[in-house]
Design an enzyme around this catalytic site. Structure first.
Site, PDB file in Angstrom:
ATOM      1  CE1 TYR A 152      -3.996   2.121   0.768  1.00 43.56           C
ATOM      2  CE2 TYR A 152      -2.615   3.124   2.441  1.00 43.56           C
ATOM      3  CZ  TYR A 152      -3.771   3.130   1.683  1.00 43.56           C
ATOM      4  OH  TYR A 152      -4.681   4.137   1.834  1.00 43.56           O
ATOM      5  CE  LYS A 192      -3.678   4.990  -1.469  1.00 45.48           C
ATOM      6  NZ  LYS A 192      -4.665   5.498  -2.450  1.00 45.48           N
TER       7      LYS A 192
END
Length: 306
Positions: A165, A169
């Site tokens: 993640y 991001k």
């Protein structure tokens, strides 16, 4: 002066619930025509249903707004292109794209499979790329566009158990950094939103008292400023619980070592100066770093460049 989106058309991905729903409702309430996109999967990206998106559309229409639902998988170019085509057929333009769709597959890196890593990167990074690609030429031709990437403190600063993640991001920040340069002369502004909110992604991580403060609406207030006519360009806006801040990547002034001193020992010995924040700068193009280093080298060599 009130911020309005009358005659603007917005696409919000992952808008069946949470932040995306909040974004879609707020845009519609201020006059935008909204494509409510949601595949309808769970937080891990499993399953699919149009019910959530249709419910948001109904809420918008019942309040007097205009909206359509679309269940495109943001990772599938043909489905995304169909979504954009439907928006163009109905309203003739696309002004705003909010790349909000996301999934979580949290595990420590040692336990994380490559499939789980790749899947999260595909949704967050390539989903944003695919949707942006589908509207980019439209925005260039109409001379106007507002695009938001959803980044995260997990990418900017790191978070245990979120290697996939966090990587995705931070990648969308790099994506923004180039697009804001390429789109500027066409009236396209590209920014990032780093939200903290009580959604199904965070409901198991924080106590209820904290969740009550982390309203999606407080994040949406920040989002709305990134997609209006007076939006900034190349801004990472952090928002949560009523707090708003800007995250910036700085580069220190650093040091210079002549050719005969460019050894790892001397680099290590200079770390204190390399780490010194005095004179640090925010660069807005990669070439600025090159010119900084060349300037130091040229000055030391007594030569002129450029």
């Amino acid at each position: 002066m009130s911020i309005r989106y009358d005659d603007r058309v917005a696409i919000v991905t992952g808008a069946g619930g949470g932040l995306g729903k909040s974004h879609a409702l707020a845009l519609a309430a201020r006059g935008a025509k909204v494509v409510v996109n949601d595949l309808g999967g769970d937080v891990h990206g499993v399953g699919g249903s149009s019910a959530a998106a249709e419910a948001v559309v109904k809420e918008i229409i019942d309040a007097g707004g205009e909206a359509i639902a679309h269940g495109a998988n943001v990772c599938k170019a043909d489905e995304v292109e169909d979504m954009v085509k439907k928006a163009m057929e109905k309203w003739g333009r696309v002004d705003i794209l909010v790349n909000n769709a996301g999934v979580l597959r949290d595990k420590t890196f040692v336990k994380m499979t490559l499939d789980d890593f790749n899947f999260v990167v595909q949704v967050h990074l390539m989903g944003s790329v695919t949707c942006t690609k589908a509207v980019w030429e439209i925005m260039r031709e109409q001379g106007y566009g507002r695009i938001v990437m959803t980044t995260s403190s997990s990418g900017l600063y790191g978070n245990f158990g979120q290697a996939n993640y966090g990587a995705a991001k931070m990648a969308v920040v790099g994506f923004m950094n180039t697009l804001c340069l390429e789109g500027a002369k066409y009236g396209i502004k590209v920014n990032c939103l780093a939200p903290t909110a009580a959604t199904r992604m965070t409901e198991d991580l924080l106590p209820q008292a904290a969740l009550d403060l982390l309203t999606p609406e407080s994040v949406t207030a920040g989002l709305l400023t990134l997609v209006d006519d007076e939006a900034p360009n190349r801004t990472i806006l952090c928002a949560g619980a009523g707090g708003y801040a800007r995250a910036v990547l700085y580069e220190t002034e650093g040091t210079f070592l002549p050719v005969d001193a460019q050894t790892p020992e001397n680099v290590r010995a200079a770390l204190e100066q390399i780490n010194d924040p005095t004179g640090q700068q925010e660069f807005t193009q990669g070439g600025q770093q090159t010119m900084k280093f060349l300037g130091k080298a040229a000055a030391a060599a007594g030569v002129k460049i450029g």
